[in-house]
Design a protein around this motif. Structure first.
Motif, PDB file in Angstrom:
ATOM      1  N   SER A   1      55.857 -46.163 -47.679  1.00  0.00           N
ATOM      2  CA  SER A   1      55.595 -47.226 -46.708  1.00  0.00           C
ATOM      3  C   SER A   1      56.438 -46.919 -45.479  1.00  0.00           C
ATOM      4  N   ASP A   2      56.188 -47.639 -44.418  1.00  0.00           N
ATOM      5  CA  ASP A   2      56.984 -47.443 -43.216  1.00  0.00           C
ATOM      6  C   ASP A   2      57.301 -48.810 -42.646  1.00  0.00           C
ATOM      7  N   PRO A   3      58.514 -49.290 -42.763  1.00  0.00           N
ATOM      8  CA  PRO A   3      59.710 -48.583 -43.223  1.00  0.00           C
ATOM      9  C   PRO A   3      59.877 -48.667 -44.743  1.00  0.00           C
TER      10      PRO A   3
ATOM     11  N   SER B   1      69.596 -51.005 -43.840  1.00  0.00           N
ATOM     12  CA  SER B   1      69.284 -49.586 -43.692  1.00  0.00           C
ATOM     13  C   SER B   1      67.849 -49.343 -44.112  1.00  0.00           C
ATOM     14  N   ARG B   2      67.185 -48.479 -43.357  1.00  0.00           N
ATOM     15  CA  ARG B   2      65.806 -48.199 -43.694  1.00  0.00           C
ATOM     16  C   ARG B   2      65.423 -46.797 -43.238  1.00  0.00           C
ATOM     17  N   LEU B   3      64.428 -46.289 -43.925  1.00  0.00           N
ATOM     18  CA  LEU B   3      63.882 -44.973 -43.673  1.00  0.00           C
ATOM     19  C   LEU B   3      62.588 -45.171 -42.901  1.00  0.00           C
TER      20      LEU B   3
ATOM     21  N   GLN C   1      54.567 -38.297 -37.127  1.00  0.00           N
ATOM     22  CA  GLN C   1      54.712 -37.805 -38.504  1.00  0.00           C
ATOM     23  C   GLN C   1      53.985 -38.762 -39.447  1.00  0.00           C
ATOM     24  N   SER C   2      53.673 -38.281 -40.636  1.00  0.00           N
ATOM     25  CA  SER C   2      53.054 -39.134 -41.660  1.00  0.00           C
ATOM     26  C   SER C   2      53.579 -38.725 -43.028  1.00  0.00           C
ATOM     27  N   TRP C   3      53.521 -39.676 -43.946  1.00  0.00           N
ATOM     28  CA  TRP C   3      53.943 -39.387 -45.307  1.00  0.00           C
ATOM     29  C   TRP C   3      52.864 -38.563 -45.996  1.00  0.00           C
ATOM     30  N   PRO C   4      53.252 -37.684 -46.903  1.00  0.00           N
ATOM     31  CA  PRO C   4      52.253 -36.877 -47.624  1.00  0.00           C
ATOM     32  C   PRO C   4      51.500 -37.714 -48.664  1.00  0.00           C
ATOM     33  N   SER C   5      50.402 -37.171 -49.140  1.00  0.00           N
ATOM     34  CA  SER C   5      49.617 -37.816 -50.202  1.00  0.00           C
ATOM     35  C   SER C   5      50.362 -37.657 -51.526  1.00  0.00           C
ATOM     36  N   THR C   6      50.293 -38.681 -52.340  1.00  0.00           N
ATOM     37  CA  THR C   6      50.999 -38.686 -53.628  1.00  0.00           C
ATOM     38  C   THR C   6      50.004 -38.734 -54.785  1.00  0.00           C
ATOM     39  N   SER C   7      50.550 -38.657 -55.984  1.00  0.00           N
ATOM     40  CA  SER C   7      49.729 -38.747 -57.190  1.00  0.00           C
ATOM     41  C   SER C   7      49.198 -40.158 -57.399  1.00  0.00           C
TER      42      SER C   7
ATOM     43  N   GLN D   1      56.109 -45.000 -59.644  1.00  0.00           N
ATOM     44  CA  GLN D   1      57.370 -44.356 -59.283  1.00  0.00           C
ATOM     45  C   GLN D   1      57.188 -42.896 -58.852  1.00  0.00           C
ATOM     46  N   CYS D   2      56.090 -42.636 -58.160  1.00  0.00           N
ATOM     47  CA  CYS D   2      55.822 -41.261 -57.721  1.00  0.00           C
ATOM     48  C   CYS D   2      56.600 -40.891 -56.453  1.00  0.00           C
ATOM     49  N   VAL D   3      57.268 -41.881 -55.849  1.00  0.00           N
ATOM     50  CA  VAL D   3      58.108 -41.636 -54.679  1.00  0.00           C
ATOM     51  C   VAL D   3      59.542 -42.002 -55.041  1.00  0.00           C
TER      52      VAL D   3
END
Length: 180
Positions: A58-60, A105-107, A113-119, A123-125
């Motif tokens: 997610s962002d953030p 604090s946050r990421l 930029q974009s986050w990659p595709s996940t499974s 809890q895959c991240v």
């Protein structure tokens, strides 16, 4: 955090019979202060490695228990299971940490930029980071004082003294509380 010797000096104790009990009380105070379910601070005091597990990006991404420690001594990585279920590491050129010194604090993604595709599995991240106060940070002295007072309160305080000491601890910790 304060050593047993520092706590003994604070208490005016010069014998070793209670050293194990005092050490237990030191860690009990730290746990009570840090544990969000106990309602004291909801943040890390001493540096500790944490892993935030998420079902997706997610962002953030909020990083609990901050402040977030950064630098050569403190690992920080974002990993995920790709669409094939293989763990991958996200390059640190994709994201940045905002407000590392705060409890907020946050990421966040860097521009374009974009986050990659996940499974897509649970809890895959995973975000692995360090939170707490660096031992050289002057604010650690407030926590040391609060721990010493908490040990004093549980070691030999009567009811009236405990109330006064408890109020002092509250005043020392107040600026560091995280309210949700």
């Amino acid at each position: 955090m304060p050593s047993v010797a520092e706590v003994k000096d604070h208490l005016g104790v010069d014998f070793t019979d209670d050293d194990a009990d005092l050490l237990s009380k030191i860690w009990g105070a730290i746990t009570e202060f840090e544990d969000p379910s106990l309602g004291q601070l909801g943040r890390s005091i001493i540096p500790r490695g944490l892993e935030l597990r998420l079902n997706s990006f997610s962002d953030p991404i909020f990083l609990p228990r901050g402040p977030v420690l950064q630098g050569d001594d403190y690992e920080f990585e974002v990993v995920y299971d790709d669409t094939d279920g293989i763990e991958q590491t996200v390059a640190n050129t994709v994201y940045r940490v905002l407000d590392p010194e705060s409890s907020n604090s946050r990421l966040v993604l860097k521009t374009n930029q974009s986050w990659p595709s996940t499974s897509g599995k649970e809890q895959c991240v995973r975000v692995r980071y360090w939170a707490g106060y660096d031992p050289e940070d002057v604010r650690i002295n407030n926590f040391k004082s609060a721990v010493k007072l908490h040990v004093e309160m549980t070691y030999d305080g009567n009811t009236e003294e405990r109330f006064k000491v408890s109020q002092t601890i509250d005043r020392l910790l107040q600026p560091y509380r995280v309210y949700t």
